[in-house]
Design an enzyme around this catalytic site. Structure first.
Site, PDB file in Angstrom:
ATOM      1  CG  HIS A  63      -0.520  -0.435   2.343  1.00 52.06           C
ATOM      2  ND1 HIS A  63      -0.730  -1.692   3.129  1.00 52.06           N
ATOM      3  CD2 HIS A  63       0.186   0.183   3.405  1.00 52.06           C
ATOM      4  CE1 HIS A  63      -0.183  -1.823   4.076  1.00 52.06           C
ATOM      5  NE2 HIS A  63       0.354  -0.696   4.292  1.00 52.06           N
ATOM      6  CG  HIS A  93       4.899   5.478   5.202  1.00 52.33           C
ATOM      7  ND1 HIS A  93       4.935   5.310   6.702  1.00 52.33           N
ATOM      8  CD2 HIS A  93       3.436   5.959   5.026  1.00 52.33           C
ATOM      9  CE1 HIS A  93       3.693   5.858   7.296  1.00 52.33           C
ATOM     10  NE2 HIS A  93       3.118   6.280   6.294  1.00 52.33           N
ATOM     11  CG  HIS A  95       0.235   8.546   2.859  1.00 55.16           C
ATOM     12  ND1 HIS A  95      -0.670   7.544   2.653  1.00 55.16           N
ATOM     13  CD2 HIS A  95       0.712   8.556   3.792  1.00 55.16           C
ATOM     14  CE1 HIS A  95      -0.524   6.827   4.201  1.00 55.16           C
ATOM     15  NE2 HIS A  95       0.749   7.549   4.805  1.00 55.16           N
ATOM     16  CD  GLU A 105      -2.606   9.408   4.636  1.00 52.33           C
ATOM     17  OE1 GLU A 105      -2.011   9.421   5.623  1.00 52.33           O
ATOM     18  OE2 GLU A 105      -3.597   8.648   4.159  1.00 52.33           O
ATOM     19  CG  HIS A 118       2.809  10.004   7.106  1.00 53.80           C
ATOM     20  ND1 HIS A 118       1.745   9.432   6.936  1.00 53.80           N
ATOM     21  CD2 HIS A 118       2.637  11.421   7.189  1.00 53.80           C
ATOM     22  CE1 HIS A 118       0.812  10.212   6.565  1.00 53.80           C
ATOM     23  NE2 HIS A 118       1.284  11.391   6.924  1.00 53.80           N
ATOM     24  CB  THR A 196      -3.746   7.759   7.979  1.00 44.89           C
ATOM     25  OG1 THR A 196      -2.526   7.415   7.104  1.00 44.89           O
ATOM     26  CG2 THR A 196      -3.448   9.328   8.493  1.00 44.89           C
TER      27      THR A 196
END
Ligand SMILES: NS(=O)(=O)c1ccc(C(=O)O)c(S(=O)(=O)NCCc2ccccc2)c1
Ligand SMILES: [Zn+2]
Length: 258
Positions: A63, A93, A95, A105, A118, A196
């Site tokens: 993911h 990591h 997003h 996010e 993050h 999250t």
């Protein structure tokens, strides 16, 4: 129950069926209104101290991808800011979106950034990450926005490792990376929230840095070449792996700046 993801059939609005805390009182991310944040003169500057030799590997977990750090000593830690005590870096990591107008996010007065980094830390008052992850003061995540601009030399090292982790489950040795090089200025916005992604545990002190760092368009396209899918499966690129902002439910956001 099929694994959670970001598609229509298993994405953020479906998570509540397996993870009821998704509707809890301190969920993340949130839309941050800097005007609504209250300046807290008691907030000391955040202290990040990372030892590049703690960097272990880079992994595509299906993911996102994460860079994992050795957390068996206090050589890579987060202190001060809104937190008390010593938190150890476990992993970082990102997003991101399928295109540049979305991907982060947290949002700032409704503005989305194309990426969000993050850095996940856990409170050493608990014996392990797994223990800390279920405590209200167990985790601290530093969020850094990325915008389109000049190439980011320190990020290039991470991107160069992608060739070995294109498919889900792939991992490779990754050493000598100092995430402090990814840190912009020291203006931060802090609030109590959650992971999250499932299990969405409400154990995170969020420290969102106001100033974005830059990545080049070429560097951005490298992220979008990573695959959600394993080798031999029909390739599906990792994009839009972000949860949208959640209700504030009366929480206060503290600002380290006026
Ligand atoms: N966006 S976020 O910072 O909230 C976040 C996202 C993903 C993960 C992860 O585990 O991959 C993590 S994690 O590294 O904190 N792991 C959370 C899941 C977990 C809980 C308890 C024990 C092991 C893993 C955090
Ligand atoms: Zn994250």
């Amino acid at each position: 129950a099929h694994a959670w993801g970001y598609a229509a059939n298993n994405g953020p609005d479906k998570w509540v069926s397996n993870f009821p805390v998704a509707d809890g009182p301190r969920q993340s991310p949130i839309d941050i209104l800097p005007g609504g944040a209250s300046y807290d003169s008691g907030l000391k500057p955040l202290r990040l101290k990372y030892d590049p030799s703690n960097c272990l590997e880079i992994l595509n977990n299906g993911h996102s991808f994460q860079v994992t750090f050795a957390d068996d000593s206090d050589s890579s830690t987060l202190k001060e800011g809104p937190i008390s005590g010593v938190y150890r870096l476990k992993q970082f990591h990102f997003h991101w979106g399928a295109c540049d107008d979305k991907g982060s996010e947290h949002t700032v007065a409704g503005t989305k950034f194309p990426f969000e980094l993050h850095l996940v830390h856990w409170n050493t008052k608990y014996p392990s990450f797994g223990e800390a992850a279920s405590k209200p003061d167990g985790l601290a995540v530093v969020g850094v926005f990325l915008k389109i601009g000049d190439a980011n030399p320190s990020l290039q090292k991470v991107l160069d490792a992608f060739n070995n982790i294109r498919a889900k489950g792939k991992q490779t040795f990754f050493a000598d990376f100092d995430p402090k090089t990814l840190r912009p200025g020291c203006l931060d916005l802090d609030y109590d929230g959650s992971l999250t992604t499932p299990p969405l545990l409400e154990s995170v002190s969020w420290i969102v840095l106001k100033e974005p760092i830059s990545v080049s368009p070429t560097q951005m396209t490298r992220f979008r070449g990573l695959l959600f899918t394993g080798e031999g499966e029909a390739p599906c690129c990792i994009v839009d792996n972000y949860r949208p902002p959640q209700p504030l439910k009366g929480r206060q956001v503290r600002a380290s700046f006026k």
